[in-house]
Design a protein around this motif. Structure first.
Motif, PDB file in Angstrom:
ATOM      1  N   LEU A 149       0.834  -1.204   0.000  1.00 40.40           N
ATOM      2  CA  LEU A 149       0.000   0.000   0.000  1.00 40.40           C
ATOM      3  C   LEU A 149       0.866   1.251   0.000  1.00 40.40           C
ATOM      4  O   LEU A 149       0.640   2.195  -0.774  1.00 40.40           O
TER       5      LEU A 149
ATOM      6  N   GLY B 219       2.705   1.716  -3.341  1.00 37.85           N
ATOM      7  CA  GLY B 219       1.805   2.200  -4.383  1.00 37.85           C
ATOM      8  C   GLY B 219       1.613   3.701  -4.313  1.00 37.85           C
ATOM      9  O   GLY B 219       1.671   4.400  -5.326  1.00 37.85           O
ATOM     10  N   VAL B 220       1.404   4.216  -3.103  1.00 41.16           N
ATOM     11  CA  VAL B 220       1.229   5.664  -2.923  1.00 41.16           C
ATOM     12  C   VAL B 220       2.509   6.403  -3.276  1.00 41.16           C
ATOM     13  O   VAL B 220       2.486   7.427  -3.982  1.00 41.16           O
TER      14      VAL B 220
ATOM     15  N   CYS C  63       3.080   6.639  -7.047  1.00 41.51           N
ATOM     16  CA  CYS C  63       2.217   7.617  -7.715  1.00 41.51           C
ATOM     17  C   CYS C  63       2.627   9.060  -7.426  1.00 41.51           C
ATOM     18  O   CYS C  63       2.461   9.946  -8.275  1.00 41.51           O
TER      19      CYS C  63
ATOM     20  N   SER D  11      -4.647  -1.651 -12.119  1.00 43.29           N
ATOM     21  CA  SER D  11      -5.336  -2.199 -10.955  1.00 43.29           C
ATOM     22  C   SER D  11      -5.697  -3.661 -11.172  1.00 43.29           C
ATOM     23  O   SER D  11      -5.634  -4.470 -10.238  1.00 43.29           O
TER      24      SER D  11
ATOM     25  N   SER E  98      -2.679  -5.598 -10.553  1.00 46.18           N
ATOM     26  CA  SER E  98      -2.306  -5.611  -9.140  1.00 46.18           C
ATOM     27  C   SER E  98      -3.176  -6.545  -8.311  1.00 46.18           C
ATOM     28  O   SER E  98      -2.686  -7.222  -7.402  1.00 46.18           O
TER      29      SER E  98
ATOM     30  N   LYS F 268       5.261  -2.591  -8.537  1.00 49.72           N
ATOM     31  CA  LYS F 268       4.357  -1.606  -7.940  1.00 49.72           C
ATOM     32  C   LYS F 268       4.954  -0.204  -8.008  1.00 49.72           C
ATOM     33  O   LYS F 268       4.250   0.771  -8.329  1.00 49.72           O
TER      34      LYS F 268
ATOM     35  N   GLY G 269       3.365   2.489 -10.461  1.00 47.83           N
ATOM     36  CA  GLY G 269       2.879   3.670  -9.773  1.00 47.83           C
ATOM     37  C   GLY G 269       3.477   4.946 -10.330  1.00 47.83           C
ATOM     38  O   GLY G 269       2.788   5.961 -10.471  1.00 47.83           O
TER      39      GLY G 269
ATOM     40  N   ILE H 126      -5.201   7.421  -7.161  1.00 48.75           N
ATOM     41  CA  ILE H 126      -4.061   6.900  -6.388  1.00 48.75           C
ATOM     42  C   ILE H 126      -4.534   5.856  -5.384  1.00 48.75           C
ATOM     43  O   ILE H 126      -3.911   4.796  -5.216  1.00 48.75           O
ATOM     44  N   THR H 127      -5.653   6.123  -4.719  1.00 46.39           N
ATOM     45  CA  THR H 127      -6.182   5.181  -3.733  1.00 46.39           C
ATOM     46  C   THR H 127      -6.605   3.871  -4.388  1.00 46.39           C
ATOM     47  O   THR H 127      -6.314   2.782  -3.875  1.00 46.39           O
TER      48      THR H 127
ATOM     49  N   SER I 198      -3.447   1.965  -5.336  1.00 51.84           N
ATOM     50  CA  SER I 198      -2.627   1.568  -4.185  1.00 51.84           C
ATOM     51  C   SER I 198      -3.238   0.423  -3.395  1.00 51.84           C
ATOM     52  O   SER I 198      -2.519  -0.460  -2.901  1.00 51.84           O
TER      53      SER I 198
END
Length: 297
Positions: A14, A17-18, A21, A164, A167, A192, A196, A217-218, A221
């Motif tokens: 998580l 991923g953030v 991005c 996504s 992922s 990732k 990202g 982004i959410t 992620s």
């Protein structure tokens, strides 16, 4: 030990991923050749994914298939691998179709698919208030379109959908794997960050509002942690080796598609021979790392 790694992977993926991005906002102005770095990183990630799929995930799935007699009368495991490969390809084709859409603003500002430079441009107003332009033009690139406006929101939506989907299935593979969880985790972690970063670049160029940027982004992620959590739930509740074999074969097909398609896309993007050579070297390094890891676990 394996389950502890899978649980730990959820917040780590998580976070990565953030960070991936958000990275383009801070790196773009500080790296002289970010395109080359991203392409080389994609090639390395492709090698990792192909190696993880062929040397770790697929053998693990075949062990379950043999133990459950899944392939006793027909090679069902390989059929499921093909289904996983084809399903992800279909999703990417739909995403690519969305990415090709243009907004009305694009059509109003650029009516011709030919880029031109004006040597001399004079504007004149007619009696009815219309503005005409008169000038001499030089064709720069027939068939090209201006990219100064940035991608439309559909481009970002399409890319988010494709990444996504990758992922979630990758996370599913991590959550259902036991003996190969470490190799799959390393493969997903490398991909990732790079995926990202690619999505983050599109977000910056798209000039979407902040709330839509964070929604994208959410979505991206949480996709891998969500797949991992689902995989853990399935592995705890499903005792059938046949069902686990099918899930792993499906994931193996997606791993092979991600690795192969990403590398060939980069090679066919009009790169010079030297850069292609470097990409193949990075791909070989990624694949070799998975091959060496197969000896250690």
């Amino acid at each position: 030990m394996t389950q502890a790694l899978q649980i730990t992977a959820i917040p780590v993926l998580l976070l990565f991923g953030v960070l991936g991005c958000l990275a383009p906002r801070y790196i773009a102005s500080r790296v002289s050749n970010e395109d080359k770095a991203l392409q080389l990183g994609s090639a390395f990630s492709a090698g990792i994914f192909v190696g993880a799929g062929l040397l770790h995930l697929l053998p693990d799935a075949q062990e379950d298939a043999q133990a459950s007699d899944l392939d006793s009368s027909y090679p069902i495991s390989m059929l499921v691998v093909s289904v996983g490969f084809t399903a992800l390809m279909a999703i990417e084709l739909v995403a690519a179709d969305l990415m090709s859409l243009r907004s009305p603003a694009d059509d109003t500002m650029i009516e011709s698919p030919i880029l031109c430079e004006a040597d001399e441009l004079v504007f004149s107003e007619t009696n009815d208030g219309e503005v005409n332009s008169v000038g001499t033009f030089t064709i720069v690139d027939p068939g090209a379109r201006s990219n100064t406006l940035g991608p439309t929101p559909w481009v970002t939506v399409g890319l988010t959908m494709a990444l996504s989907a990758h992922s979630v299935v990758a996370g599913l593979a991590l959550g259902t794997s036991h003996s190969k969880a470490a190799a799959i985790f390393i493969a997903i972690l490398a991909h990732k960050l790079i995926a990202g970063y690619a999505l983050g670049t599109e977000i910056v160029l798209s000039k979407l509002t902040r709330i839509y940027q964070w929604a994208i982004i959410t979505t991206f992620s949480i996709s891998t942690p969500l797949g991992t959590a689902i995989g853990l739930g399935i592995s705890d509740s499903v005792e059938s080796e046949r069902t686990m074999a099918i899930i792993k074969c499906l994931a193996a097909g997606t791993f092979l598609y991600i690795g192969g398609s990403h590398l060939t896309k980069e090679i066919h993007d009009g790169l010079k021979v030297v850069r292609v050579g470097w990409q193949l070297l990075m791909y070989a390094c990624g694949f070799t790392s998975m091959a060496l890891l197969a000896l250690a676990i």
